[in-house]
Scaffold this active site. Sequence first.
Site, PDB file in Angstrom:
ATOM      1  N   GLY A 275      27.684  28.219  42.918  1.00 21.41           N
ATOM      2  CA  GLY A 275      27.981  29.366  42.713  1.00 21.41           C
ATOM      3  C   GLY A 275      26.633  30.403  42.498  1.00 21.41           C
ATOM      4  N   GLU A 317      28.051  23.677  46.551  1.00 17.28           N
ATOM      5  CA  GLU A 317      29.533  24.938  47.181  1.00 17.28           C
ATOM      6  C   GLU A 317      28.812  25.821  47.137  1.00 17.28           C
ATOM      7  OE1 GLU A 317      31.751  23.251  44.638  1.00 17.28           O
ATOM      8  OE2 GLU A 317      32.243  21.729  45.073  1.00 17.28           O
ATOM      9  N   PRO A 318      28.549  26.724  47.887  1.00 13.90           N
ATOM     10  CA  PRO A 318      27.209  28.239  47.616  1.00 13.90           C
ATOM     11  C   PRO A 318      28.196  29.432  46.825  1.00 13.90           C
ATOM     12  CG  PRO A 318      27.123  27.826  49.967  1.00 13.90           C
ATOM     13  CD  PRO A 318      27.902  26.121  49.486  1.00 13.90           C
ATOM     14  N   GLY A 319      29.655  29.140  46.714  1.00 15.93           N
ATOM     15  CA  GLY A 319      30.444  30.237  46.609  1.00 15.93           C
ATOM     16  C   GLY A 319      30.811  31.262  47.212  1.00 15.93           C
ATOM     17  N   ARG A 361      37.755  42.286  39.479  1.00 19.57           N
ATOM     18  CA  ARG A 361      36.654  42.035  39.087  1.00 19.57           C
ATOM     19  C   ARG A 361      35.851  43.239  38.120  1.00 19.57           C
ATOM     20  NH1 ARG A 361      32.050  40.933  40.828  1.00 19.57           N
ATOM     21  NH2 ARG A 361      31.812  39.076  39.254  1.00 19.57           N
ATOM     22  N   TYR A 365      35.859  41.114  34.403  1.00 17.55           N
ATOM     23  CA  TYR A 365      34.723  40.306  34.031  1.00 17.55           C
ATOM     24  C   TYR A 365      33.216  41.612  33.737  1.00 17.55           C
ATOM     25  CZ  TYR A 365      36.492  36.546  36.967  1.00 17.55           C
ATOM     26  OH  TYR A 365      37.392  35.254  36.726  1.00 17.55           O
ATOM     27  N   CYS A 392      48.985  53.126  37.216  1.00 18.22           N
ATOM     28  CA  CYS A 392      48.765  54.017  35.864  1.00 18.22           C
ATOM     29  C   CYS A 392      47.909  52.892  34.358  1.00 18.22           C
ATOM     30  CB  CYS A 392      50.014  53.944  35.861  1.00 18.22           C
ATOM     31  SG  CYS A 392      50.380  54.784  34.237  1.00 18.22           S
ATOM     32  N   TYR A 422      36.777  37.365  45.725  1.00 15.68           N
ATOM     33  CA  TYR A 422      37.330  36.949  44.373  1.00 15.68           C
ATOM     34  C   TYR A 422      38.121  39.236  44.449  1.00 15.68           C
ATOM     35  CZ  TYR A 422      34.971  32.987  43.508  1.00 15.68           C
ATOM     36  OH  TYR A 422      34.628  31.225  43.663  1.00 15.68           O
TER      37      TYR A 422
END
Length: 471
Positions: A275, A317-319, A361, A365, A392, A422
């Site tokens: 990550g 897992e470098p993501g 995102r 987020y 909308c 993502y």
Amino acid sequence: MRAHEAGWAHAAVPVRGPAWLRDPADVNALVPQLWSGTARKVDGVLEVGGVLVTDLVREHGSPAYVLDEADFRARARAFRDAFSGYDVYYAGKAFLCTTVARWVAEEGLFLDVCSGGELGVAVRAGVPAERIGFHGNNKSEAELVRAVELGVGRIIVDSFHEVERLARITSDLGAVAKVLVRVTAGVEAHTHEYIATAHEDQKFGFSISSGDALEAVRDIVAAPGLELLGLHSHIGSQIFDSAGFEVAARRVLALHAQVSDEVGVVMPEMDLGGGFGIAYTTQDDPADPAQLAHELTRIVTEECKARDLAVPRLSIEPGRAIVGPAMCTVYEVGTVKAVELDGGAVRTYVSVDGGMSDNIRTALYDADYSATLASRTSDAPILMSRIVGKHCEAGDIVVKDEFLPGDVGPGDLVAVPGTGAYCRSMASNYNHAVRPPVVAVRDGGARVVVRRETEDDLLRLDVDPGARMGD
């Protein structure tokens, strides 16, 4: 904590933008660390992979995701080489298509999938099954059967129900499944609460502190069809320092030693997760792969030495760190609107032809992004702008605050960097929008690797459109 029950976009915020956003010395220039390796401006026009985005939009339309193949491959190799001796897993959930899966395999990486669909892409791309890891907290019976039949390299088990289910499946099939146990180490990663995944109160993994992780290990060892490879720990995403990894590694290795001492099993592997963060804006300062490899190797080596343990084979897992910076999204401006706020302040809304359907995102987020005018140069004074989508929905914001030339207007192209991870993978058909294409560019050539959806694609799923109400 969100400031308004309807979302951050409804809350009162300063028009001047965040403190970290400084006036640019040249609003036409790119900030290199935010863009893929081949991105540059040619007479004010953004060029990626030797292709001008004006030409790309003319041929493929907008919005469009632009994937820099050379940059993607270079980042994959950088992690592979820096983490020599590790197994490096590309996160399919960040962005996956058949072409990207092939690139991953060609560059010597492993592939992590977390659904039957992602597994299907890997199979179609010809990724060797033994180089695939299968994640997920609620894998279906059919997904597990397919994974076992294919002989995937590892299944990361996430619950007692899954251990039972997998033991029964392997018994029925007369097969053996290699598994890792996902554990929660009780570490709060310095990231958004929705993507910090190693604290106790969340859906992933077995708790170390409660004893569930050790119990899961015992159950797996007792199942003839399950081969225990090791433990898996993932503390979150968009992480910039190794402090969280150090605490997590210490706790996971303590369990690793306990399994050896109490269960009598020496597990040959351990997954440290990943990550690793990328630069979305100038406030982000990600570490390079070599630095990360040095720090993580030191952490594990020192902890194993202190516990008199052999260092297991490690995987990471470098993501988003591979695909995130390798892609940008190009939009066309449709309208520009200046809105007067209380106190005489003015907010300038630059509306583009995409939005939260191609990049959720920002709304999901509260993520920050950057942008540049991509189709021309401008001598106009800078203007603090908010780039918004066409949906909308008041929260349909792509870039919350960015300096753009004050003469930006309809027909201009703007590009947003760092959209490889993502964005397309979480894209939706909100408002029946069609999802943009992914166009790979390299050495002056462009090819579509994921085509643009059409209205026919949407209607193909709309069963019996001629039926009347009540039929």
